[in-house]
Design an enzyme around this catalytic site. Structure first.
Site, short mmCIF file in Angstrom:
data_model
loop_
_atom_site.label_atom_id
_atom_site.label_comp_id
_atom_site.label_asym_id
_atom_site.label_seq_id
_atom_site.Cartn_x
_atom_site.Cartn_y
_atom_site.Cartn_z
N HIS A 18 -62.25 40.54 58.67
CA HIS A 18 -62.92 40.41 59.98
C HIS A 18 -63.30 39.00 60.37
CE1 HIS A 18 -67.10 39.56 58.74
NE2 HIS A 18 -66.75 40.20 57.64
N1 UDP Z 1 -68.69 48.10 55.02
C1 UDP Z 1 -68.82 49.39 55.48
N2 UDP Z 1 -67.74 49.98 56.09
C2 UDP Z 1 -66.55 49.34 56.25
C3 UDP Z 1 -66.43 48.02 55.77
C4 UDP Z 1 -67.52 47.42 55.16
O1 UDP Z 1 -69.88 50.00 55.34
O2 UDP Z 1 -65.63 49.94 56.82
C5 UDP Z 1 -69.89 47.46 54.40
C6 UDP Z 1 -69.69 46.91 53.03
O3 UDP Z 1 -69.95 47.88 52.06
C7 UDP Z 1 -70.72 45.78 52.98
C8 UDP Z 1 -70.82 45.33 54.40
O4 UDP Z 1 -70.23 46.34 55.20
O5 UDP Z 1 -71.98 46.27 52.56
C9 UDP Z 1 -70.07 44.01 54.57
O6 UDP Z 1 -70.06 43.69 55.89
P1 UDP Z 1 -69.02 42.67 56.54
O7 UDP Z 1 -67.81 42.58 55.69
O8 UDP Z 1 -68.87 43.10 57.95
O9 UDP Z 1 -69.84 41.31 56.57
P2 UDP Z 1 -69.98 40.09 55.56
O10 UDP Z 1 -70.50 40.63 54.25
O11 UDP Z 1 -68.65 39.44 55.44
O12 UDP Z 1 -70.98 39.20 56.21
#
Ligand code: UDP
Length: 357
Positions: free
Chosen positions: A202
């Protein structure tokens, strides 16, 4: 003691789940939802299934460029801080919502606490890195998940109010593991436990240009499969706009599905053969659940996972991804990296002390 917690994105909801509970044992929490993530499957679902209290204020910012969102949040937060007069503003992580909370606290002379302080990828082109650096330098209480984060802050001359507390996502992983294991997980997608890859993508770097999106489709094609890819709405919109959605969704080895809730995602993660991601949080969650990770970036702020041999940085390079997945295995005796599962308790105590000063 009144603590205004500002959240607005999927990963912040996950982090708030254990911390709201801990904070509310000793403080009055005013929960603010910026509305940066507004799709039901990235927001409402998380409040429901993780038992996060109803926000006291929803800013309803919605779609826009990051600067438009930031501007809207700043105006709304200035007004809200003026009305609510919290003793502390608390922000999480590294998003536009984090930066807005930090700037609004600083400009209203309200003490600021930062959860996940000190992380650095050392890539200043990443919006998240810009947000982290500014937020840390405005914070009076810096709650670091790792020793590397504490060292990063020291290198920047930030030493006052710095505490290593462990990782709130680890708290969440322990808190919800059992509920996640009760979900259908792999079976819901016709996959065999241990026999598939789980993919998430993403970040701006992977989705903001047609070249990056073409590289992403090549990477997807290089995954042995079967793989399941819950697609972030932003990634889907960008693939569609670039005319690449059909190419991606037509791949025989990767099944593209809508984003799933935290419990269903964790259920999928726990029995995956490997994870392929550009997410910050998912790199750590792979470690928590002992699944090898391939990270589609050249840098990571979770350096200890790479040093422990459980995470391989490949960039958006299809051949490197194929090679990394070939050799992916999780060591039998991994180090303990992210605390003891009670970062939230430690943070709540430190925030109460900070607010009472
Ligand atoms: N996650 C979720 N469903 C999905 C993909 C990710 O619940 O389809 C959760 C994942 O378990 C984690 C969080 O979203 O806890 C991560 O979010 P994201 O990757 O959007 O953000 P980042 O961590 O890169 O800031």
């Amino acid at each position: 003691m009144r603590v205004m917690s500002v959240v607005g994105n999927r990963p912040q909801f996950v982090k708030a789940a254990p911390l709201c509970r801990a904070l509310r044992r000793g403080c009055e929490e005013i929960l603010v939802h910026s509305g940066q993530h507004y799709d039901p499957e990235l927001a409402d679902l998380f409040f429901d299934e993780l038992g996060i209290p109803e926000p006291d204020h929803a800013l309803g910012i919605g779609p826009g460029t990051p600067l438009q969102q930031l501007a809207g949040m700043l105006t709304a937060l200035e007004d809200l801080i003026g009305r609510e007069r919290p003793d502390v503003v608390l922000v999480y992580g590294d998003t536009t919502t984090t930066l807005a909370g930090a700037l609004a606290a600083a400009k209203t002379a309200t003490p600021l606490a930062h959860v996940e302080a000190g992380l650095r990828s050392f890539d200043k082109t990443m919006p998240e890195e810009q947000n982290r650096v500014v937020t840390d330098h405005l914070s009076g209480l810096l709650l670091c998940p790792t020793a590397a984060a504490v060292a990063n802050l020291a290198r920047e001359g930030v030493t006052g109010g710095v505490h290593m507390v462990g990782d709130v996502m680890f708290d969440a992983a322990l808190m919800f593991r059992e509920a996640a294991l009760a979900r259908p997980g792999a079976a819901a997608f016709g996959l065999e436990p241990g026999g598939y890859e789980l993919v998430t993508v993403h970040r701006a770097a992977a989705t903001d240009t047609p070249e990056a999106l073409r590289a992403l489709v090549e990477v997807l094609a290089a995954i042995p499969g079967p793989a399941v890819f819950p697609v972030h709405p932003r990634t889907r919109a960008k693939l569609e706009a670039a005319g690449l959605w059909e190419a991606a969704s037509g791949l025989p080895n990767v099944r593209l599905v809508p984003p799933v809730g935290y419990l269903d995602f964790t259920a999928l993660l726990v029995t995956a053969r490997a994870v392929v991601t550009d997410s910050g949080g998912v790199q750590k969650e792979a470690f928590f659940h002992r699944v090898p990770c391939v990270t589609l970036r050249d840098t990571t702020e979770w350096v200890e996972t790479v040093e422990a041999g459980v995470n391989t940085l490949t960039g958006m390079d299809a051949r490197a991804v194929g090679r990394a997945l070939d050799g992916a295995r999780f060591p039998d005796d991994p180090p303990e990296l992210y605390g003891d599962g009670d970062a939230s308790g430690r943070i709540a105590a430190l925030v109460a002390e900070f607010a009472g000063r």
